[in-house]
Design a protein around this motif. Structure first.
Motif, short mmCIF file in Angstrom:
data_model
loop_
_atom_site.label_atom_id
_atom_site.label_comp_id
_atom_site.label_asym_id
_atom_site.label_seq_id
_atom_site.Cartn_x
_atom_site.Cartn_y
_atom_site.Cartn_z
N MET A 162 49.34 8.79 22.79
CA MET A 162 47.91 9.08 22.62
C MET A 162 47.27 10.58 22.79
N TYR A 163 47.67 11.16 24.19
CA TYR A 163 47.18 12.37 24.50
C TYR A 163 48.46 13.37 24.09
N TYR A 164 49.61 13.11 24.02
CA TYR A 164 50.57 14.21 23.46
C TYR A 164 50.20 14.69 22.22
N ASN A 165 49.83 13.48 21.09
CA ASN A 165 49.51 14.23 19.85
C ASN A 165 48.08 14.78 19.96
N THR A 166 47.11 14.61 20.81
CA THR A 166 45.94 15.48 20.89
C THR A 166 46.48 16.79 21.08
N ILE A 167 47.39 17.21 21.96
CA ILE A 167 47.86 18.51 22.12
C ILE A 167 48.37 18.90 20.74
N ILE A 168 49.24 18.10 20.18
CA ILE A 168 49.41 18.54 18.75
C ILE A 168 48.39 19.01 17.89
N ALA A 169 47.31 18.12 18.04
CA ALA A 169 46.19 18.48 17.19
C ALA A 169 45.60 19.88 17.51
N TRP A 170 45.80 20.09 18.57
CA TRP A 170 45.12 21.39 19.26
C TRP A 170 46.18 22.60 18.49
N VAL A 171 47.51 22.25 18.50
CA VAL A 171 48.50 23.35 17.94
C VAL A 171 48.02 23.48 16.49
N MET A 172 47.74 22.35 15.89
CA MET A 172 47.63 22.53 14.40
C MET A 172 46.31 23.32 14.07
N TRP A 173 45.23 22.93 15.11
CA TRP A 173 44.08 23.81 14.72
C TRP A 173 44.33 25.54 14.84
N TYR A 174 45.05 25.74 15.90
CA TYR A 174 45.44 27.13 15.95
C TYR A 174 46.40 27.69 14.83
N PHE A 175 47.27 26.70 14.38
CA PHE A 175 47.95 27.15 13.22
C PHE A 175 47.10 27.10 11.96
N PHE A 176 46.09 26.40 11.68
CA PHE A 176 45.24 26.49 10.48
C PHE A 176 44.41 27.93 10.84
N ASN A 177 44.02 28.20 11.89
CA ASN A 177 43.52 29.45 12.07
C ASN A 177 44.15 30.87 12.18
N SER A 178 45.71 30.51 12.03
CA SER A 178 46.34 31.64 12.15
C SER A 178 46.38 32.31 10.58
N PHE A 179 46.09 31.88 9.71
CA PHE A 179 46.17 32.43 8.18
C PHE A 179 44.92 33.27 8.11
N GLN A 180 44.52 34.20 8.91
CA GLN A 180 43.74 35.21 8.52
C GLN A 180 43.92 36.49 9.54
N ASP A 181 43.49 37.73 8.77
CA ASP A 181 43.68 39.00 9.58
C ASP A 181 42.43 39.65 9.69
N PRO A 182 41.94 40.03 11.01
CA PRO A 182 42.42 39.86 12.29
C PRO A 182 42.34 38.35 12.82
N LEU A 183 43.26 38.04 13.71
CA LEU A 183 43.22 36.78 14.07
C LEU A 183 41.77 36.33 15.00
#
Lengths: 234, 647
Positions: free
Chosen positions: B128-149
């Motif tokens: 349950m909580y480990y996948n929430t950390i993965i959700a955070w990682v995905m959020w940052y991943f989604f937000n990495s596709f812009q310059d400047p970060l």
């Protein structure tokens, strides 16, 4: 009574004019130095360019004065500002100095600080570009740098990436579920015929997918189990 | 060893397949159990399960804070004495009894069913909580596709006069993490409501997990080709990139500088033991399940050693990479600090540029201090110390989402590095989640509480949907505090107890002699003295010591947590707050239920057996499926088996 007014002679006029011309820089310096309407400017050429920095000399100062005059012209809309109206003093080795702006009509009057500040802020970008510098390297002490407008997106980029990922995942889920359903249907059809050739279809590698759908208590008849003695090596 | 301490265990033979039955299964491939397509899939899945986020963000911190290179000694010793034996044990017992955790412990002795159920519960909570950390990682991943970060600069406030105050006072990375990602509330009591973007990321994380796990190892076996190998590729890319950055070598040197005195501190040994234990994902039941899909004669001893070595090496490799980047960041910060001071001095004294540079900074400062100390005082120069910046050692989410993201913004082509980094974290986390899901789904199937004809897809869907529903509490404003609570209290103690019970059960209830014979049957030779000593004595002792330490510290420590409160006085430093009183009840439920299930189930079984003693003679226990039924089919013309355990 006739008073004889003595007209100034030629020498006296030239002498007077000479004094004024010679005095004016001194006057100008006084205006610049003691003024509260002056701005301190700091230029960091080495920080901006490293080894390719150009030297700060009189020509550069001339350019500075002309850009300031341009800024005043642009702000006030009057074409009367000239280079003589920008006075510079207190040069240091840091490359910093103080400047003041005088009224074109009356060189002894100074433009108030706030007006100069407004003019500078309006044209800061042009002044920076004239020197190939930035807000950090061409500093007007007391004038805060104008903040760049952050890029506004119509749709936040993260939403787009999210949509793409979810789309791929949805396609994957549908594909996998459909393949399971079709496998089941095939297994059901085979089961109706009790096809021995399709044994490997019956014994699947999954836990309870095809077999459990057959609703047979005894399971699938597997001829492999019928003659145990032949296979037992023990 | 003649120490034949063995507890009485009647009826064991009926509950487990005999060696001959196993051979039959092996030759006819008549099992309905899933199978690995090839050995590589199995190894990659196990490696992926063991190698997780902890290797990247916990081990480097431990290494650096416990004496650098010297920490390797307790780590490697405990890897050998604790990690490898436990791993071998779980692999062997799964391969031999060919069931998931619930099935295995129930086969060994029905009273031990609780151990399996506890494993399942812990797997569920952690998932349950480990996948929430993965959700955070995905959020940052989604937000990495812009310059400047988005975390490289502060946003401008409403009146366009300056930056947002909260961001100004802290830093852009802190602001993005605490405000834009989590939207944290100042304390755990304030729920803050659901953050819709977090719910979306959570949904994404759980659907990706479901699509990979949808048919059990049939689908995860394919997914691990990518999720287990990609992190190594990205780590190598980052190593090469990191070594070309300024200051990276100072980071690596700082990491490995040995401080032999740390070896005398018992805390170092305890942290090393705990790290080995938790890093191997033991006692979750996932490894037992994975191993049960192997062929009977698979060499589990070799597998255990290989996977342990890979896990250890990965930790060390990741530590090198992480600290090269941290070294770069620390050097950048140091340079910024020093240049800021130099600029102030130049401006104050109107000296030409280039007069004071890094090399002559200290002498110049001294000279100026002697001549004009009053001005120096006014300037309030900051002290810049590289060691301080390096030892701003962080672990956990702080490392990934604050320190590392800041380092990335200073690299050229930041979006690329950001995307790579978060893909790596995503793969590391996802492959660990495969094992977690396996540790919940397989016991669920073993327990037979759901209709038998449900396909595997339905089981995995059920687990994912229920976990997602519960995990929504982590998408609130106070979600991070809840996650820290779960991480701190729900996991350590139950896992240690389960592992201890596992070792006791195999050594003394199943019988170490029988176990040795089994291993001889499976891999061809009896386990040597090292295994005997570790299974029977050394590993249980180590686990017991770690458990006692954890228990004592947990019970005696003050229940506090760190919170992000912009209104507090020493903002941006995180404030330490007391948990409210009702949290103790929740902690007790989280940690207590898995642990208490073990004796409770045994008790229930005991009572039931006493009450219904007459029916015990009947085949109340599920006979081993196929071969038993085969025998019944052969022996009796009409087959009507009383039990239909279809696995």
């Amino acid at each position: 009574m006739c008073v004889k007014v003595q007209m100034p002679s030629g020498e006296m006029i030239t002498g007077f004019l000479l004094t004024i011309i010679l005095m004016s820089p001194v006057v100008a310096q006084d205006l610049c130095k003691e003024s509260k309407d002056g701005f301190k400017v700091r230029i960091s050429l080495k920080t901006a360019f490293g080894d390719d920095a150009y030297e700060w000399n009189e020509s550069e100062k001339f350019l500075f004065r002309s850009t300031l005059a341009y800024a005043m012209r642009k702000k006030t809309g009057e074409d009367t500002y000239n280079i003589e109206n920008i006075l510079v003093c207190n040069d240091t080795k840091r490359v910093s100095f103080i400047f003041v702006v005088t009224l074109p009509a009356d060189p002894t009057q100074l433009i108030p600080k706030e007006e100069v500040e407004r003019a500078v802020r309006q044209s800061k970008h042009r002044i920076n570009n004239a020197f190939l510098l930035s807000d950090m390297t061409l500093e007007f002490v007391g004038v805060p740098p104008t903040l760049a407008v952050p890029i506004q997106y119509n749709t936040p980029p993260w939403l787009i990436v999210f949509g793409v990922v979810i789309g791929i995942v949805a396609v994957g889920i549908v594909a996998l579920l459909m393949s399971t359903v079709s496998k089941r249907r095939r297994a059901k059809a085979k089961d109706a015929g009790f096809d021995e050739d399709e044994d490997d279809e019956g014994i699947v590698k999954e836990n309870g997918t095809a077999l459990s759908g057959l609703n047979k208590k005894d399971g699938v008849y597997n001829p492999g189990f019928s003659n145990d003695e032949r296979f037992t090596k023990l | 060893m003649k120490l034949k301490l063995k507890l009485p265990n009647p009826g064991l033979e009926q509950r487990i397949p005999s060696h001959s039955e196993l051979e039959k299964l092996e030759l006819q491939e008549a099992g309905e159990r899933p199978k690995w397509d090839n050995k590589a899939q199995y190894m990659l899945t196990c490696v992926g399960f063991c190698v997780g986020l902890g290797n990247v963000w916990r081990f480097p911190y431990l290494c650096q804070s416990h004496g650098g290179g010297a920490f390797m000694i307790p780590f490697l010793i405990l890897l050998v004495l604790e990690g490898i034996p436990l791993l071998h044990l779980e692999f062997a017992i799964g391969q031999r009894l060919r069931r998931g955790s619930v099935g295995v412990w129930r086969s060994i002795n029905p009273y031990l069913l609780g151990v399996g159920i506890a494993s399942m519960l812990v797997s569920f909570i952690v998932g349950m909580y480990y996948n929430t950390i993965i959700a955070w990682v995905m959020w940052y991943f989604f937000n990495s596709f812009q310059d400047p970060l988005p975390w490289s600069q502060c946003p401008i406030n409403a009146s366009r006069t300056g930056f947002v105050s909260e961001c100004e006072r802290s830093s852009p990375v802190d602001y993005f993490w605490y405000r834009k990602t989590l939207n944290t509330t100042p304390q755990i009591e304030d729920s803050g409501g659901l953050q819709w973007w977090m719910v979306l990321s959570l949904l994404c994380a759980w659907t990706v997990l479901w699509v990979c796990c949808i048919r059990g190892i049939e689908t995860t076996g394919k997914a691990v080709y990518i999720t287990s190998t990609l992190p190594y590729l990205v780590l190598t890319i980052f190593l090469i990139r990191g070594l070309t950055l300024k200051g990276s070598v100072s980071g690596i040197k700082f990491l490995f500088t040995p401080d032999v005195n740390e070896l005398l501190d018992p805390q170092t040994w305890l942290d090393a033991g705990a790290q080995v234990f938790f890093s191997f994902s033991l006692a979750f039941g996932g490894l037992i399940a994975f191993s049960s899909y192997n062929s009977v004669h698979n060499n589990c001893e070799q597998d255990a050693v290989i996977i342990s070595v890979i896990n250890g090496m990965t930790s060390i490799y990741a530590a090198i990479v992480i600290y090269s980047i941290i070294g770069f960041r620390a050097t950048e910060r140091f340079d910024d600090c020093l240049n800021g001071n130099i600029l102030s001095l130049l401006n104050a004294f109107d000296l030409p540029e280039g007069n004071i540079i890094e090399s002559n900074y200290t002498e110049a400062l001294q000279q100026l201090n002697i001549s004009r100390p009053d001005i120096i005082q006014e300037l309030q120069l900051k002290t810049c110390d590289l060691q301080t910046f390096l030892s701003q050692g962080v672990e956990g989410t702080g490392l990934a989402f604050i320190v590392f993201t800041e380092a990335i913004t200073k690299m050229p082509v930041s979006p690329l590095w950001s995307v790579l980094f978060f893909i790596m974290l995503f793969c590391l986390g996802l492959s660990t989640m495969f094992g977690s899901i396996e540790g919940v789904v397989v016991p669920l199937q073993d327990l037979d509480i759901l209709p038998r004809n449900w396909p595997k897809e339905a089981y995995t869907a059920l687990v994912c949907v229920v976990s997602f529903a519960f995990a929504v509490i982590f998408a609130q404003g106070s979600g991070e505090y809840w996650l820290a609570l779960f991480d701190g209290f729900a996991v350590s103690i139950p896992l240690l107890i389960i592992a201890f019970c596992e070792m006791m059960a195999v050594s003394y209830v199943y019988g170490i002699d029988r176990f040795n014979d089994d291993i001889k049957f499976m891999i061809g030779h009896k386990p040597n003295f090292f295994w005997q000593a570790t299974w029977r004595l050394i590993s249980p002792l180590i686990v017991l010591v770690i458990f006692l330490f954890y228990f004592v510290t947990t019970v005696s420590k003050k229940l506090t947590y760190i919170a992000w409160d912009p209104e507090s006085e020493n903002f941006p430093t995180l404030s330490t707050l007391q948990y409210p009183s009702w949290i103790s009840a929740i902690i007790f439920i989280l940690a207590g239920i898995p642990v208490l299930i073990i004796p409770t189930v045994a008790l229930i079984r005991l009572i039931r057996n006493r009450c219904c003693k007459k029916e015990e003679t009947h085949t109340a226990e599920t006979p081993y499926s196929i071969s038993d039924r085969v025998q019944m089919m052969e022996e009796t013309e009409q087959n009507n088996p009383t039990t239909t355990a279809l696995h």
